[in-house]
Design an enzyme around this catalytic site. Structure first.
Site, PDB file in Angstrom:
ATOM      1  CG  ASP A  40     -74.002  35.270   3.032  1.00 36.55           C
ATOM      2  OD1 ASP A  40     -74.959  35.089   3.793  1.00 36.55           O
ATOM      3  OD2 ASP A  40     -74.144  35.601   1.844  1.00 36.55           O
ATOM      4  CE  LYS A  93     -77.277  32.294   1.854  1.00 34.18           C
ATOM      5  NZ  LYS A  93     -76.435  33.466   1.577  1.00 34.18           N
ATOM      6  CE1 TYR A 106     -71.927  19.997   9.687  1.00 31.87           C
ATOM      7  CE2 TYR A 106     -71.102  20.111  11.919  1.00 31.87           C
ATOM      8  CZ  TYR A 106     -71.008  20.468  10.589  1.00 31.87           C
ATOM      9  OH  TYR A 106     -69.980  21.281  10.165  1.00 31.87           O
ATOM     10  CG  ASP A 114     -68.205  22.767  12.868  1.00 28.50           C
ATOM     11  OD1 ASP A 114     -67.316  23.028  13.695  1.00 28.50           O
ATOM     12  OD2 ASP A 114     -68.172  21.771  12.122  1.00 28.50           O
TER      13      ASP A 114
END
Ligand code: NAD
Length: 337
Positions: free
Chosen positions: A208, A175, A123, A232
């Site tokens: 995930d 991740k 972002y 987010d």
């Protein structure tokens, strides 16, 4: 002495939920003065700038903001004003508590806090096209930025928050298996910070798998910390655990200031109909009251929200009822009386 805060009602349902929130704050006796300012599409339409200098000056002076949702055009147009304010005032910790209020939902007794890094990651908006427009080989590229400094301070914030609020466990969702440098750095730094808080259980999980576990067994989590975009996405998922976006408050906290806002957006599909649920912004205002040492008032408002929602007599449309924003606000005022 009463505290002056900047209030940005914003776009879409923003003015409706802000009006309801200020009405309840007034009835509860919040010791606040309001400096009303423009932001978002409404500011663009009225003064030709989605983030006017007067609004920035007001935030600089007051350092505490209550903000309604702001519309951000997708794909083209100006960049998110929410992101701009967070960056301008270095509001690096986005704190999003989710707690069950509406009874009879899919999950009972949810009590989680997501802490999202607010200034880095994808972002930062460093993106560009590669190749000419219309070229079949053209591409677009976004850069994810993670700094040791940013990962360290958000990890520390999460552990300090856990310690201060009597929380038992912090989970880092990441991740690092795929994004070995950026996410790997975040994991390495968070692990180092965790070692300084031996009384708090620490774990790391792939993002995930975390999303799946939050749906299957949210009770295994307590405080979750993660980079900007993951936070987010997962904060909307977590809002879904407690009945949707209408119940999800947020605080954007920095060392020099703080901005409190609903997790939801400007809801253009229901704007102007007087049916929006103001609870999310109201609970964000309660976080603001906690922040300015008016927790007694915040607790009374939270108790009123619990009473009204749990009695089930007055519910807005998103709660499965038929009450207008005004009728729901009146019920809150009666519960406060
Ligand atoms: P949204 O959160 O505005 O709406 C999603 C759905 O939830 C809609 O059906 C809406 O009617 C419903 N909803 C949201 N808040 C509600 C409330 N308080 N009461 C009842 N129902 C509610 O998400 P979106 O439609 O993806 O985004 C609309 C605009 O808001 C976009 O321009 C987006 O960029 C912006 N946005 C702003 C913020 C912010 O200011 N912090 C956050 C998210 C989205």
């Amino acid at each position: 002495m009463s505290k002056t805060i900047t209030v940005i009602p914003g776009d879409g349902i923003g003015p409706e939920v802000t009006d309801a929130t200020l009405t309840v704050l007034g009835a509860a006796g919040a010791d606040l003065e309001y400096d009303m300012r423009l932001g978002g599409v409404s500011a663009l339409e009225q003064v030709g700038n989605p983030l006017p200098d007067e609004t920035l000056d007001s935030i600089r002076a007051n350092r505490i903001v209550l903000k309604g949702p702001l519309t951000t055009p997708s794909g083209t147009g100006f960049r998110s004003i929410n992101v701009a304010i967070r960056k301008e005032f270095d509001l690096y910790a986005n704190v999003r508590p989710v707690r069950t209020i509406v009874p009879g939902g899919r999950y009972e007794g949810i009590d989680l806090v997501l802490i999202r890094e607010n200034t880095e990651g994808l972002y930062v908006g460093v993106e560009h096209y590669i190749g000419m427009e219309g070229d079949p080989r053209a591409a677009a590229e976004s850069v994810m930025i993670i700094t040791r400094f940013g990962a360290e301070r958000i990890s520390r914030y999460a552990f300090d928050y856990a310690q201060k609020h009597g929380r038992k466990k912090v989970t880092l969702a990441h991740k690092a298996n795929i994004l070995k440098y950026t996410q790997g750095l975040f994991l390495e730094v968070a692990h180092e910070v965790a070692m300084r808080y031996p009384a708090i259980v620490w774990e790391d999980r792939i993002i995930d798998a975390t999303a799946m576990q939050l749906v299957l067994d949210p009770y295994r989590f307590d405080v979750l910390v993660m980079e900007n975009m993951f936070g987010d996405i997962l904060s909307d998922l977590m809002a879904g655990l407690v009945g949707g976006l209408g119940f999800a408050p947020a605080g954007n906290i920095g060392d020099e200031g703080a901005m409190f806002e609903a997790v939801h957006g400007s809801a253009p599909d229901i704007a102007g109909q007087g049916i929006a649920n103001p609870t999310s912004l109201l609970l964000s205002a309660c976080m603001l009251l906690d922040h300015v040492d008016q927790s007694g008032t915040a607790d009374r408002i939270r108790a009123a929200v619990n009473r009204v929602v749990q009695s089930g007599e007055v519910r807005t449309v998103d709660m499965g009822g038929g009450a207008t924003t005004r009728e729901y606000t009146d019920a809150l005022l009666r519960a406060l009386a």
